[in-house]
Design a protein around this motif. Structure first.
Motif, PDB file in Angstrom:
ATOM      1  N   PRO A  75      -8.898  -0.452   3.202  1.00  9.21           N
ATOM      2  CA  PRO A  75      -9.538  -1.578   2.498  1.00  9.21           C
ATOM      3  C   PRO A  75      -9.730  -2.777   3.419  1.00  9.21           C
ATOM      4  N   GLU A  76     -10.850  -3.442   3.244  1.00  8.36           N
ATOM      5  CA  GLU A  76     -11.195  -4.533   4.141  1.00  8.36           C
ATOM      6  C   GLU A  76     -10.207  -5.687   4.069  1.00  8.36           C
ATOM      7  N   ASP A  77      -9.551  -5.883   2.906  1.00  8.99           N
ATOM      8  CA  ASP A  77      -8.658  -7.028   2.782  1.00  8.99           C
ATOM      9  C   ASP A  77      -7.360  -6.860   3.570  1.00  8.99           C
ATOM     10  N   ILE A  78      -7.066  -5.633   4.044  1.00  3.81           N
ATOM     11  CA  ILE A  78      -5.878  -5.445   4.878  1.00  3.81           C
ATOM     12  C   ILE A  78      -6.205  -4.830   6.239  1.00  3.81           C
ATOM     13  N   ARG A  79      -7.485  -4.523   6.474  1.00  5.92           N
ATOM     14  CA  ARG A  79      -7.851  -3.788   7.686  1.00  5.92           C
ATOM     15  C   ARG A  79      -7.501  -4.557   8.965  1.00  5.92           C
ATOM     16  N   ASP A  80      -7.758  -5.851   8.978  1.00  2.00           N
ATOM     17  CA  ASP A  80      -7.534  -6.632  10.194  1.00  2.00           C
ATOM     18  C   ASP A  80      -6.077  -6.991  10.409  1.00  2.00           C
TER      19      ASP A  80
END
Length: 293
Positions: free
Chosen positions: A245-250
Motif C-alpha cells: 500500500p502506498e501509505d506505508i510503501r516509503d
C-alpha cells in the motif's frame, strides 16, 4: 490491569483471565496515588501501535506524554518499570540494530509512530531522576495469541491463517526494493511467549537498568513465515503478491534483526522459539481451536 476498556475486541482477550482490578487509563495516576503501596512492579506496554498513524498529537499524548507521566510516577513511588519501545526506532537500519544508548540520538525512524517511541527512549536516558529499576524493551515483530484486536497491525501469521482458511491462498506484499525479491523481505519475528519470559526475567533481575532489544537475533523472510503457516494447517502452499500500500510503501522496513548481546550480557540465557515452532504452536493450539475473537 490498566487500559481503555471501551473496545469489545480487547475485552475478549481477557476471557478466562484472573484480574484483581480494572483501572481505566485516564484514572490510573489518581488510582496509583491512593494505592501505590499495593504495587510492586509496573509493566507499561500500552501504546498507539499503528505504524500508519499520522496524527502526531495522538502519538504525543499516548506514546510520549503518558509514558513520561508513568516514568515520573515510578520515580515518585520508587517502583520498578518496564516499558515498551519498538524496533521501529531503527528506521531503515542504516546504523544497524544495536541497543547501545550512544546510538539513540542518531536514529531516524521512518514514521511518526517510531519517532514517538524514539523520542521517549531519548528522554528516558537523559533523566536525572530514574525509577528504582527500569528497562525499555525494543520489541521487534511480536506474534502470538491475543493480538486479534489489532486489525491491520496484527501479525502476518494471523492474517495468513484467516486468508488461507477463507481462500486457500495467502497474498504477501510485493517488494519495491531491488535488493529483495518478492517475499524475501526479512524481519526478526519473536513469539509472544518469549516476550513474557523476558519480562519475568526482568521482574526478578533488577540490577541492570537500560534499553534492551527484544527479538530473537535471527531475521527470517515472509516466505518462511507463510510457508510455516501453511505447514501448520497441513495445507499446500499457494502464495500470491500484491503491491505494498502506498501509505506505508516509503516507510517500509525490508530488514530487521535484533542485536541480542546486551540482554544476554545481563544473564538472560533462555533460547528463543524457532519461527516454525512458534507458528505451529500458535496456529494449532490457539487459532485452529478457535481461541480468538
Amino acid at each position: 490491569m490498566v487500559d481503555n476498556f471501551t473496545s469489545e475486541r480487547k475485552l475478549a482477550n481477557l476471557t478466562g483471565k484472573r484480574l484483581r482490578e480494572y483501572v481505566d487509563r485516564e484514572e490510573f495516576f489518581e488510582w496509583l496515588d491512593a494505592h501505590h503501596q499495593q504495587v510492586e512492579f509496573i509493566f507499561h506496554l500500552g501504546a498507539r501501535t499503528d505504524t500508519t498513524e499520522q496524527n502526531r498529537d495522538v502519538l504525543n499524548v499516548l506514546n510520549l506524554d503518558y509514558s513520561k507521566q508513568m516514568w515520573l510516577a515510578c520515580c515518585q513511588y520508587q517502583l520498578p518499570l518496564v516499558y515498551a519501545s519498538s524496533a521501529a526506532t531503527y528506521g531503515s537500519g542504516t546504523l544497524g540494530y544495536s541497543d547501545d544508548d550512544a546510538l539513540l540520538p542518531l536514529l531516524r525512524p521512518l514514521n511518526p509512530y517510531g519517532e514517538s517511541k524514539n523520542d521517549f527512549d531519548n528522554w528516558a536516558v537523559q533523566q536525572p531522576a530514574k525509577p528504582l529499576f527500569w528497562a525499555g524493551l525494543k520489541f521487534f515483530n511480536v506474534y502470538g495469541p491475543n493480538e486479534y484486536h489489532k486489525g491491520r497491525m496484527a501479525s502476518v501469521i494471523l492474517h495468513a491463517f484467516r486468508q488461507i482458511q477463507d481462500t486457500g491462498s495467502m497474498t504477501l506484499f510485493r517488494s519495491h526494493n531491488p535488493e529483495y525479491a518478492d517475499g524475501e523481505q526479512q524481519r526478526d519475528f519473536v513469539y509472544v511467549k518469549d516476550v513474557v519470559e523476558v519480562c519475568f526475567f526482568l521482574l526478578h533481575n533488577r540490577r541492570n537498568s537500560g534499553i534492551y532489544n527484544l527479538g530473537t537475533g535471527e531475521a527470517r523472510t515472509f516466505l518462511d513465515l507463510t510457508l510455516s503457516t501453511f505447514a501448520a494447517l497441513d495445507r499446500t502452499a499457494d502464495i500470491r503478491f500484491r503491491d505494498t500500500p502506498e501509505d506505508i510503501r516509503d516507510t517500509y522496513q525490508y530488514f530487521t534483526q535484533a542485536d541480542m548481546s546486551k540482554l544476554r550480557s545481563i544473564g538472560y540465557d533462555r533460547p528463543f522459539t524457532r519461527l516454525e515452532d512458534g507458528i505451529s504452536d500458535y496456529v494449532r493450539n490457539y487459532l485452529v481451536p478457535g481461541q480468538y475473537y
